[in-house]
Design a protein around this motif. Structure first.
Motif, PDB file in Angstrom:
ATOM      1  N   SER A  10       0.830  -1.211   0.000  1.00  0.00           N
ATOM      2  CA  SER A  10       0.000   0.000   0.000  1.00  0.00           C
ATOM      3  C   SER A  10       0.864   1.261   0.000  1.00  0.00           C
ATOM      4  CB  SER A  10      -0.946   0.004   1.204  1.00  0.00           C
ATOM      5  OG  SER A  10      -0.226  -0.091   2.416  1.00  0.00           O
ATOM      6  N   ARG A  11       1.999   1.229   0.709  1.00  0.00           N
ATOM      7  CA  ARG A  11       2.886   2.400   0.738  1.00  0.00           C
ATOM      8  C   ARG A  11       3.497   2.644  -0.639  1.00  0.00           C
ATOM      9  NH1 ARG A  11       8.059   3.077   0.660  1.00  0.00           N
ATOM     10  NH2 ARG A  11       8.469   0.839   0.831  1.00  0.00           N
ATOM     11  N   GLU A  12       3.994   1.588  -1.265  1.00  0.00           N
ATOM     12  CA  GLU A  12       4.628   1.736  -2.582  1.00  0.00           C
ATOM     13  C   GLU A  12       3.646   2.275  -3.617  1.00  0.00           C
ATOM     14  OE1 GLU A  12       6.055  -2.135  -3.438  1.00  0.00           O
ATOM     15  OE2 GLU A  12       7.670  -2.080  -1.955  1.00  0.00           O
ATOM     16  N   HIS A  13       2.446   1.726  -3.621  1.00  0.00           N
ATOM     17  CA  HIS A  13       1.459   2.155  -4.617  1.00  0.00           C
ATOM     18  C   HIS A  13       0.964   3.567  -4.333  1.00  0.00           C
ATOM     19  CE1 HIS A  13       0.845  -1.479  -7.100  1.00  0.00           C
ATOM     20  NE2 HIS A  13       1.348  -2.092  -6.044  1.00  0.00           N
ATOM     21  N   ALA A  14       0.816   3.916  -3.062  1.00  0.00           N
ATOM     22  CA  ALA A  14       0.396   5.276  -2.718  1.00  0.00           C
ATOM     23  C   ALA A  14       1.426   6.295  -3.201  1.00  0.00           C
ATOM     24  CB  ALA A  14       0.193   5.403  -1.215  1.00  0.00           C
ATOM     25  N   ASN A  15       2.691   5.984  -3.021  1.00  0.00           N
ATOM     26  CA  ASN A  15       3.759   6.895  -3.461  1.00  0.00           C
ATOM     27  C   ASN A  15       3.777   7.026  -4.987  1.00  0.00           C
ATOM     28  OD1 ASN A  15       4.604   7.374  -0.843  1.00  0.00           O
ATOM     29  ND2 ASN A  15       6.254   5.863  -0.898  1.00  0.00           N
ATOM     30  N   ASP A  16       3.653   5.911  -5.674  1.00  0.00           N
ATOM     31  CA  ASP A  16       3.681   5.939  -7.135  1.00  0.00           C
ATOM     32  C   ASP A  16       2.521   6.751  -7.693  1.00  0.00           C
ATOM     33  OD1 ASP A  16       4.682   4.796  -9.796  1.00  0.00           O
ATOM     34  OD2 ASP A  16       2.598   4.127  -9.790  1.00  0.00           O
ATOM     35  N   LEU A  17       1.326   6.527  -7.147  1.00  0.00           N
ATOM     36  CA  LEU A  17       0.160   7.259  -7.625  1.00  0.00           C
ATOM     37  C   LEU A  17       0.255   8.743  -7.300  1.00  0.00           C
ATOM     38  CD1 LEU A  17      -2.657   4.715  -6.720  1.00  0.00           C
ATOM     39  CD2 LEU A  17      -1.970   5.412  -9.014  1.00  0.00           C
ATOM     40  N   ALA A  18       0.753   9.066  -6.112  1.00  0.00           N
ATOM     41  CA  ALA A  18       0.907  10.474  -5.745  1.00  0.00           C
ATOM     42  C   ALA A  18       1.862  11.178  -6.703  1.00  0.00           C
ATOM     43  CB  ALA A  18       1.416  10.590  -4.313  1.00  0.00           C
ATOM     44  N   ASN A  19       2.933  10.508  -7.076  1.00  0.00           N
ATOM     45  CA  ASN A  19       3.922  11.111  -7.983  1.00  0.00           C
ATOM     46  C   ASN A  19       3.320  11.403  -9.356  1.00  0.00           C
ATOM     47  OD1 ASN A  19       5.980  11.087  -6.094  1.00  0.00           O
ATOM     48  ND2 ASN A  19       6.783   9.101  -6.741  1.00  0.00           N
ATOM     49  N   ILE A  20       2.593  10.459  -9.912  1.00  0.00           N
ATOM     50  CA  ILE A  20       2.074  10.666 -11.269  1.00  0.00           C
ATOM     51  C   ILE A  20       0.903  11.650 -11.282  1.00  0.00           C
ATOM     52  CG2 ILE A  20       0.429   8.727 -11.317  1.00  0.00           C
ATOM     53  CD1 ILE A  20       1.425   8.196 -14.201  1.00  0.00           C
ATOM     54  N   VAL A  21       0.091  11.657 -10.232  1.00  0.00           N
ATOM     55  CA  VAL A  21      -0.989  12.648 -10.141  1.00  0.00           C
ATOM     56  C   VAL A  21      -0.397  14.047  -9.969  1.00  0.00           C
ATOM     57  CG1 VAL A  21      -2.927  13.462  -8.745  1.00  0.00           C
ATOM     58  CG2 VAL A  21      -2.710  11.026  -9.281  1.00  0.00           C
ATOM     59  N   ASN A  22       0.615  14.167  -9.137  1.00  0.00           N
ATOM     60  CA  ASN A  22       1.266  15.466  -8.946  1.00  0.00           C
ATOM     61  C   ASN A  22       1.943  15.944 -10.227  1.00  0.00           C
ATOM     62  OD1 ASN A  22       0.523  15.899  -6.278  1.00  0.00           O
ATOM     63  ND2 ASN A  22       2.294  14.806  -5.456  1.00  0.00           N
ATOM     64  N   GLU A  23       2.438  15.008 -11.018  1.00  0.00           N
ATOM     65  CA  GLU A  23       3.036  15.388 -12.302  1.00  0.00           C
ATOM     66  C   GLU A  23       1.981  16.032 -13.203  1.00  0.00           C
ATOM     67  OE1 GLU A  23       5.183  13.469 -16.276  1.00  0.00           O
ATOM     68  OE2 GLU A  23       4.620  12.153 -14.615  1.00  0.00           O
ATOM     69  N   LEU A  24       0.798  15.426 -13.270  1.00  0.00           N
ATOM     70  CA  LEU A  24      -0.265  15.986 -14.095  1.00  0.00           C
ATOM     71  C   LEU A  24      -0.685  17.365 -13.589  1.00  0.00           C
ATOM     72  CD1 LEU A  24      -2.174  15.462 -16.484  1.00  0.00           C
ATOM     73  CD2 LEU A  24      -3.831  14.527 -14.837  1.00  0.00           C
ATOM     74  N   ILE A  25      -0.784  17.509 -12.292  1.00  0.00           N
ATOM     75  CA  ILE A  25      -1.141  18.808 -11.705  1.00  0.00           C
ATOM     76  C   ILE A  25      -0.098  19.858 -12.063  1.00  0.00           C
ATOM     77  CG2 ILE A  25      -1.424  20.059  -9.524  1.00  0.00           C
ATOM     78  CD1 ILE A  25      -2.576  17.415  -8.373  1.00  0.00           C
ATOM     79  N   SER A  26       1.168  19.516 -11.966  1.00  0.00           N
ATOM     80  CA  SER A  26       2.244  20.443 -12.301  1.00  0.00           C
ATOM     81  C   SER A  26       2.192  20.853 -13.767  1.00  0.00           C
ATOM     82  CB  SER A  26       3.602  19.801 -11.982  1.00  0.00           C
ATOM     83  OG  SER A  26       4.668  20.632 -12.402  1.00  0.00           O
ATOM     84  N   ILE A  27       1.952  19.893 -14.648  1.00  0.00           N
ATOM     85  CA  ILE A  27       1.877  20.187 -16.086  1.00  0.00           C
ATOM     86  C   ILE A  27       0.698  21.112 -16.376  1.00  0.00           C
ATOM     87  CG2 ILE A  27       1.393  19.189 -18.340  1.00  0.00           C
ATOM     88  CD1 ILE A  27       2.991  16.728 -17.483  1.00  0.00           C
ATOM     89  N   GLU A  28      -0.432  20.852 -15.747  1.00  0.00           N
ATOM     90  CA  GLU A  28      -1.616  21.692 -15.977  1.00  0.00           C
ATOM     91  C   GLU A  28      -1.328  23.140 -15.586  1.00  0.00           C
ATOM     92  OE1 GLU A  28      -5.038  23.996 -14.948  1.00  0.00           O
ATOM     93  OE2 GLU A  28      -3.772  23.090 -13.408  1.00  0.00           O
ATOM     94  N   ARG A  29      -0.636  23.358 -14.494  1.00  0.00           N
ATOM     95  CA  ARG A  29      -0.312  24.720 -14.056  1.00  0.00           C
ATOM     96  C   ARG A  29       0.644  25.398 -15.033  1.00  0.00           C
ATOM     97  NH1 ARG A  29       0.603  23.128  -7.651  1.00  0.00           N
ATOM     98  NH2 ARG A  29      -1.629  23.010  -7.103  1.00  0.00           N
ATOM     99  N   GLN A  30       1.607  24.641 -15.539  1.00  0.00           N
ATOM    100  CA  GLN A  30       2.538  25.206 -16.521  1.00  0.00           C
ATOM    101  C   GLN A  30       1.820  25.574 -17.816  1.00  0.00           C
ATOM    102  OE1 GLN A  30       6.517  23.100 -16.769  1.00  0.00           O
ATOM    103  NE2 GLN A  30       5.511  21.732 -15.315  1.00  0.00           N
ATOM    104  N   LEU A  31       0.933  24.703 -18.286  1.00  0.00           N
ATOM    105  CA  LEU A  31       0.210  24.976 -19.523  1.00  0.00           C
ATOM    106  C   LEU A  31      -0.696  26.193 -19.364  1.00  0.00           C
ATOM    107  CD1 LEU A  31      -0.800  21.385 -20.707  1.00  0.00           C
ATOM    108  CD2 LEU A  31       0.945  22.875 -21.698  1.00  0.00           C
TER     109      LEU A  31
END
Length: 219
Positions: A10-31
């Motif tokens: 659960s820890r590994e998957h939570a970290n992986d999902l948080a990273n990729i969701v945060n990546e999308l959020i960061s890209i949206e702000r840049q765009l």
């Protein structure tokens, strides 16, 4: 050992999902910022240079990521729930009948593995809002066309101008590239995908908390 495997999974998957969701959020702000920047460059050559060097990689990534994020949520839901089932003795076997190989995990598998957990239905509903049919329609099936056919065009026209389509029992051809997607169209759609992803993440956390409580693990 079962509790350890569940907690690590659960820890590994939570970290992986948080990273990729945060990546999308960061890209949206840049765009969102780039929408205003490119308006300051009326010269076509300057605009094209900025688009190819800075904006297109972000825009393309933003339109491809929702599909990946959705698939990863199903994968994580299945993996975490499988370990929770073993930990709480809801299943006594750990083989390919209770959880198939990674590449075979799908929405259906995730739903089946998590079937005994109360949060399952709400989590599935939240995941379905990622890469939804509405998103695909509003972005003109960009991911599918980009992956399997040709570059659809963002701000700059598509590289394809000849189209073959069925007409009765024969094929017909048309000439003329469709208008490209605009950043002003893309950003609101990506923003909605960010919100959908955050909601799914929140529901996955609720599922994990339900599973922790069932195992009697101190929070």
């Amino acid at each position: 050992m079962k509790k350890f495997l569940f907690l690590e999974t659960s820890r590994e998957h939570a970290n992986d999902l948080a990273n990729i969701v945060n990546e999308l959020i960061s890209i949206e702000r840049q765009l969102r910022t780039w929408i205003f920047v490119i308006e300051e460059f009326p010269d076509k050559d300057d605009k094209h240079s900025i688009m190819f060097e800075f904006i297109l990689p972000l825009a393309e990534r933003s339109l491809l990521l929702p599909y990946t994020i959705q698939a990863r949520f199903y994968f994580s839901m299945a993996q975490i729930s499988h370990q929770a089932n073993l930990m709480t003795n809801r299943t006594s076997t750990d083989n390919l009948s209770t959880l198939p190989l990674d590449q075979a995990i799908s929405q259906e598998i995730a739903s089946s593995v998590a079937k005994s957990w109360k949060c399952k239905r709400k989590l599935l509903s939240a995941i379905e809002r990622i890469n939804s049919r509405e998103f695909q329609k509003n972005t003109r099936s960009f991911r599918n066309i980009y992956t399997h056919r040709h570059w659809p065009g963002i701000e700059i026209g598509s590289s394809k101008s000849t189209y073959r389509s069925p007409k009765s029992n024969n094929a017909s051809y048309s000439i003329g590239a469709p208008s490209p997607l605009k950043l002003s169209e893309i950003v609101p759609e990506v923003e909605r995908q960010c919100e959908a992803s955050k909601k799914a993440y929140s529901m996955l956390q609720k599922l994990v908390r339900e599973q922790i409580a069932a195992a009697g693990i101190a929070a």
